[in-house]
Each structure stands twice: as structure tokens, then as C-alpha cells.
Design a protein around this motif. Structure first.
Motif, PDB file in Angstrom:
ATOM      1  N   CYS A 180      37.242  40.636  49.512  1.00  0.00           N
ATOM      2  CA  CYS A 180      37.244  39.509  49.103  1.00  0.00           C
ATOM      3  C   CYS A 180      38.388  38.580  49.429  1.00  0.00           C
ATOM      4  N   TRP A 181      38.460  37.299  49.626  1.00  0.00           N
ATOM      5  CA  TRP A 181      39.595  36.569  49.845  1.00  0.00           C
ATOM      6  C   TRP A 181      40.579  36.445  48.820  1.00  0.00           C
ATOM      7  N   ALA A 182      42.084  36.556  49.057  1.00  0.00           N
ATOM      8  CA  ALA A 182      42.929  36.447  47.960  1.00  0.00           C
ATOM      9  C   ALA A 182      44.205  35.935  48.583  1.00  0.00           C
ATOM     10  N   PRO A 183      45.070  35.434  47.957  1.00  0.00           N
ATOM     11  CA  PRO A 183      46.525  34.849  48.364  1.00  0.00           C
ATOM     12  C   PRO A 183      46.965  36.129  48.784  1.00  0.00           C
ATOM     13  N   GLY A 184      47.510  36.250  50.083  1.00  0.00           N
ATOM     14  CA  GLY A 184      48.379  37.485  50.725  1.00  0.00           C
ATOM     15  C   GLY A 184      47.239  38.229  51.464  1.00  0.00           C
ATOM     16  N   ILE A 223      38.364  43.037  41.555  1.00  0.00           N
ATOM     17  CA  ILE A 223      38.330  41.741  40.761  1.00  0.00           C
ATOM     18  C   ILE A 223      37.995  42.124  39.240  1.00  0.00           C
ATOM     19  N   PRO A 224      39.180  41.514  38.434  1.00  0.00           N
ATOM     20  CA  PRO A 224      39.299  42.090  36.972  1.00  0.00           C
ATOM     21  C   PRO A 224      37.873  41.936  36.202  1.00  0.00           C
ATOM     22  N   GLN A 225      36.839  41.219  36.075  1.00  0.00           N
ATOM     23  CA  GLN A 225      35.790  41.370  35.371  1.00  0.00           C
ATOM     24  C   GLN A 225      35.192  42.642  35.673  1.00  0.00           C
TER      25      GLN A 225
END
Length: 464
Positions: A283-287, A295-297
């Protein structure tokens, strides 16, 4: 021993590996016939090797490969049909069961009726009247409400373990079991009418029938006579245990454990298969891109599910171990074990449903894809109402608790501490007239009882 169990497990998994859901119910029934004739799992393993009996049920669960159809077909054959004959039958019935296994014949279990399904408790209106002049029973459905309903494997089975209200000399002796032919030489026997329940949202590889009996004559030997028999045209009790619905319901108890464990296996395998996907899905994420699993949940859900499913698997395993001892001894489970089995069924199924539903919400369009396991989620809905609907079992837990509270109240020994006592006091005060109005508190009481029972079995100290 462990090595022989491992060898058996490999053979069983290999035998089950090709079982699929995308077949007709006729094709599926032939798969079960072949499995029965293989002798890899014997009908009497329920009492002689109950560990194998329960493990066979768990190993058949695979949400990615198959839906609920074959699993239900299997447990109807081995638990409800063969198990009923084992539990209620005399030596001649056990000998017949051996022949049924050798020939790979199928059986069904005729208990539920059109006006007496999973939401109305165990009510039996089908009658079996003893006819002295013929030395036979007359099996009859007095009205449409007494038609046997949702009888799994009813359209393909040669045999039926049917439950009917026994009448001798005009007196009703309550529900009793009978072993009867549904078909002879491939043809439905005279007086039996079969109908298809229709297409379902899942499990269409399983046939479900309604059955009407119209003055069907059964030989005297049809009565499963371990506990009672007809002697000189009179009803005779043969053991200290009186024949009653609780005796007939023994197979519902073994079934509840099997269903509970199946629901847990379904959830564990669905989570494992989904996590394999989400570990690789970036999944896209900054960096840098993140795996979907981080993903936290979703990460939190995986952790919660692992802990909850492990705890409930351990609890159900402990209860199963106690039930195995009873099965091997040929006994009747104590009330405390019956209660623990009900707790297994409700807690395992409801937890699996909740966790799998939440998982579906977190993995996006993946949950819409075929061959992911999500397309077979209705397996858990089948678990919810099989062998005693969750709501009915919870209602019984709450009613039993309030009755105990009422007796203690009369004796001046009211428990004052804890959530159970608080809810019992509230429901006792409202009484039967307000029971339905207070349904939220009824189910809250049952949920609290369930939590406490699990804590007791798992050695936890905290009780609500």
C-alpha cells in the motif's frame, strides 16, 4: 498413539483434498459413499476413537476449497445418523450399521419438523403407533406441520434415523428413534413423499428435503431399543435411564462440539489465507510502501483474532476431552458438561462470525474475489443454527439462571454480588410478562454466563 494418528491424518487429508463444492448433490453424495466404504473413519469411531471422530470434522474445513455442503453431509452421516443408531440402538441395529458402512449407504436424520425448527425447540408431532395385530409400527405425519423439514441428505439417502412420538395402546410415550428404509432398490418406499427444499445461497452440493409419512408400516425391529422396547404389545423400559428427548439429543451435543470447532477452524484458515495475501499486498505510504498487514486497524485485528481463536480452541479442546471420556464409557453427560458444550457452540460460532465479518471490511475488493474463502462465509451462518440455534441456547442459559435465582430467593439465599446476580434480579422482578421486552438483558445475562464459564474452564480468576 501419536504416530498412528499422524499416519491416519495424512491419509484423511489426502482423501479429502479433492472434495469440491462445485458439483451436483448427486455427485457429492457419491463422494461420501466412497469415503464411507474406504473405512478410514468408521461409524463406531464416535465411541471407540472419538478423538479421530472430532479431528475428521476439523480437517474437512477449508474455506478456500469448499463451502458448507459436504461438511454438513458428512456430519449428518457420521454424527446424526450413525451416531443416533450407535447411541439408541440394540445389538441388531449395530450389526446393521456395519453392513451400511460396508455397502457405502447413506442415511439422514429425521428430527426437525416444519412447525418445530431450530427456533422452536425440540417438538415432535410425527407419530409411530404400535399395531398389535400387525406387530408393526405405523409412521405418520398427522398434518403439514409434522412434515420433516430441512432434512440434509434426504433426497439421496437409503436410510433414515427418524424421531417420532411413540404411541402404544393409545398412550403417548414421547419421542423415540426408529431406523427405517427410505429407499429400496433405488425406489422411495411406499407412503414416503420427498420434496426438495429448493436452491440455497450456499451449499447446493447438499440435498435438503422435506419428508411426509403417510401410514408407513415399519417392522417391530425398527425401534432403536437400547433404552425401551415393545414386549407382549406393551411398552417396556430396559434401563434405569428413561427414554426422553435429552437422550435422543445426545447427538446434538457431539454435533455442537464439532460445529464449534468447525467454526473456529474456518476462521483460523480464513485469517491465515488472508494474511498471506495482505503480507504481499503493498500500500502507498509516505516514504516506502507498506504491506497491507501493517495498516494499524488490520494489524490489530490479526492480533486480536489470533488470541481469541487460540483461547476458544483451547477451551473447546478441553470440553471435547471431557466429552470423549463420556463417549468411550457409553454414558450420559452431566448437566455441567451439557452447559459447557452449549457455551462452546455459542462462543465459538459468534466469535468466528464477528471476526470474519470484521476482516471482510478491512481488505477491500479482495473480499469480493473468488477462491479467497470469503465467498463461503455462509458456512458460519450454517454453524449458527445447526445443532441448536445460538439464540435458543442463550435463552436457555438465561432462563436456567433466573430459575436458580428464584429458588435461592425463596430460600432466602440470594447471591448479591456480580453481574449475573444483578441481571437475574432485574429479570426476576420483570417476570415472564416482561421477558420479551427485556430481551437485551436476557442476552446480556447469557453472554455474562458464557464469559464466566470460559474463565472457569481456562483457570482465570476474574468473574463477572
Amino acid at each position: 498413539n501419536s504416530s498412528s494418528m499422524e499416519d491416519w491424518e495424512k491419509k484423511w487429508v489426502s482423501l479429502a483434498s479433492g472434495i469440491r463444492s462445485d458439483v451436483s448433490y448427486t455427485e457429492s453424495s457419491q463422494v461420501l459413499r466412497d469415503l464411507i466404504k474406504s473405512g478410514l473413519l468408521r461409524f463406531d469411531d464416535m465411541s471407540n476413537n472419538p478423538e479421530r471422530f472430532f479431528k475428521a470434522h476439523r480437517l474437512l474445513v477449508d474455506p478456500v476449497k469448499r463451502g458448507p455442503g459436504f461438511w454438513i453431509r458428512f456430519t449428518v452421516q457420521y454424527n446424526l445418523f450413525a451416531g443416533t443408531v450407535l447411541g439408541l440402538g440394540g445389538p441388531e441395529h449395530l450389526a446393521e450399521l456395519e453392513k451400511i458402512q460396508q455397502q457405502g449407504q447413506l442415511g439422514c436424520f429425521g428430527l426437525t419438523e416444519r412447525f418445530a425448527g431450530v427456533n422452536s425447540g425440540l417438538v415432535v408431532n410425527t407419530t409411530a403407533e404400535w399395531l398389535p395385530e400387525k406387530q408393526m409400527f405405523r409412521l405418520h405425519s398427522p398434518n403439514e406441520g409434522a412434515f420433516k423439514n430441512w432434512i440434509s441428505q434426504g433426497l439421496t439417502a437409503e436410510k433414515c434415523a427418524v424421531i417420532a412420538n411413540l404411541i402404544v395402546a393409545g398412550k403417548s410415550y414421547g419421542p423415540h428413534g426408529f431406523l427405517m428404509d427410505l429407499r429400496r432398490d433405488g425406489k422411495v418406499v411406499e407412503g414416503v413423499t420427498l420434496g426438495d427444499m429448493g436452491r440455497k445461497t450456499t451449499g447446493n452440493d447438499l440435498d435438503n428435503a422435506w419428508i411426509q409419512f403417510t401410514n408407513v408400516l415399519l417392522p417391530g425391529s425398527a425401534l432403536l431399543n437400547r433404552f425401551a422396547d415393545i414386549v407382549d404389545n406393551k411398552y417396556v423400559q430396559k434401563t434405569k435411564e428413561r427414554m426422553r428427548i435429552e437422550i435422543i439429543g445426545q447427538r446434538l451435543l457431539t454435533g455442537r462440539v464439532a460445529v464449534a470447532q468447525a467454526a473456529l477452524e474456518f476462521a483460523k484458515k480464513l485469517f491465515s489465507h488472508t494474511k498471506t495475501y495482505s503480507n504481499d499486498r503493498r500500500c502507498w505510504a509516505p516514504g516506502n510502501p507498506l504491506p497491507l498487514s501493517e495498516i494499524p486497524q488490520l494489524q490489530a485485528l490479526y492480533k486480536e483474532a489470533e488470541a481469541e481463536l487460540a483461547k476458544l480452541s483451547s477451551f473447546c479442546g478441553k470440553v471435547e476431552a471431557q466429552l470423549r471420556l463420556v463417549l468411550q464409557a457409553g454414558g450420559i453427560p452431566a448437566a455441567s458438561l451439557v452447559h459447557a458444550i452449549a457455551v462452546c457452540k455459542v462462543s465459538a460460532v459468534e466469535t468466528a462470525i464477528s471476526l470474519c465479518h470484521r476482516l471482510k471490511q478491512e481488505v477491500g475488493s479482495y473480499a469480493l474475489m473468488g477462491d479467497t474463502g470469503f465467498e463461503n462465509l455462509d458456512f458460519l451462518n450454517c454453524c449458527k443454527f445447526a445443532e441448536g440455534d445460538s439464540r435458543i441456547l442463550m435463552q436457555k442459559m438465561a432462563r436456567d439462571a433466573v430459575r436458580s435465582y428464584s429458588k435461592a430467593n425463596k430460600a432466602g439465599k440470594i447471591p448479591t454480588a456480580g453481574k449475573v446476580a444483578e441481571l437475574c434480579a432485574f429479570l426476576h422482578k420483570g417476570g415472564q410478562p416482561k421477558w420479551n421486552e427485556n430481551f437485551r438483558e436476557v442476552y446480556q445475562l447469557a453472554a455474562t454466563i458464557i464469559a464466566n464459564e470460559i474463565s472457569d474452564w481456562m483457570g482465570a480468576k476474574a468473574k463477572l
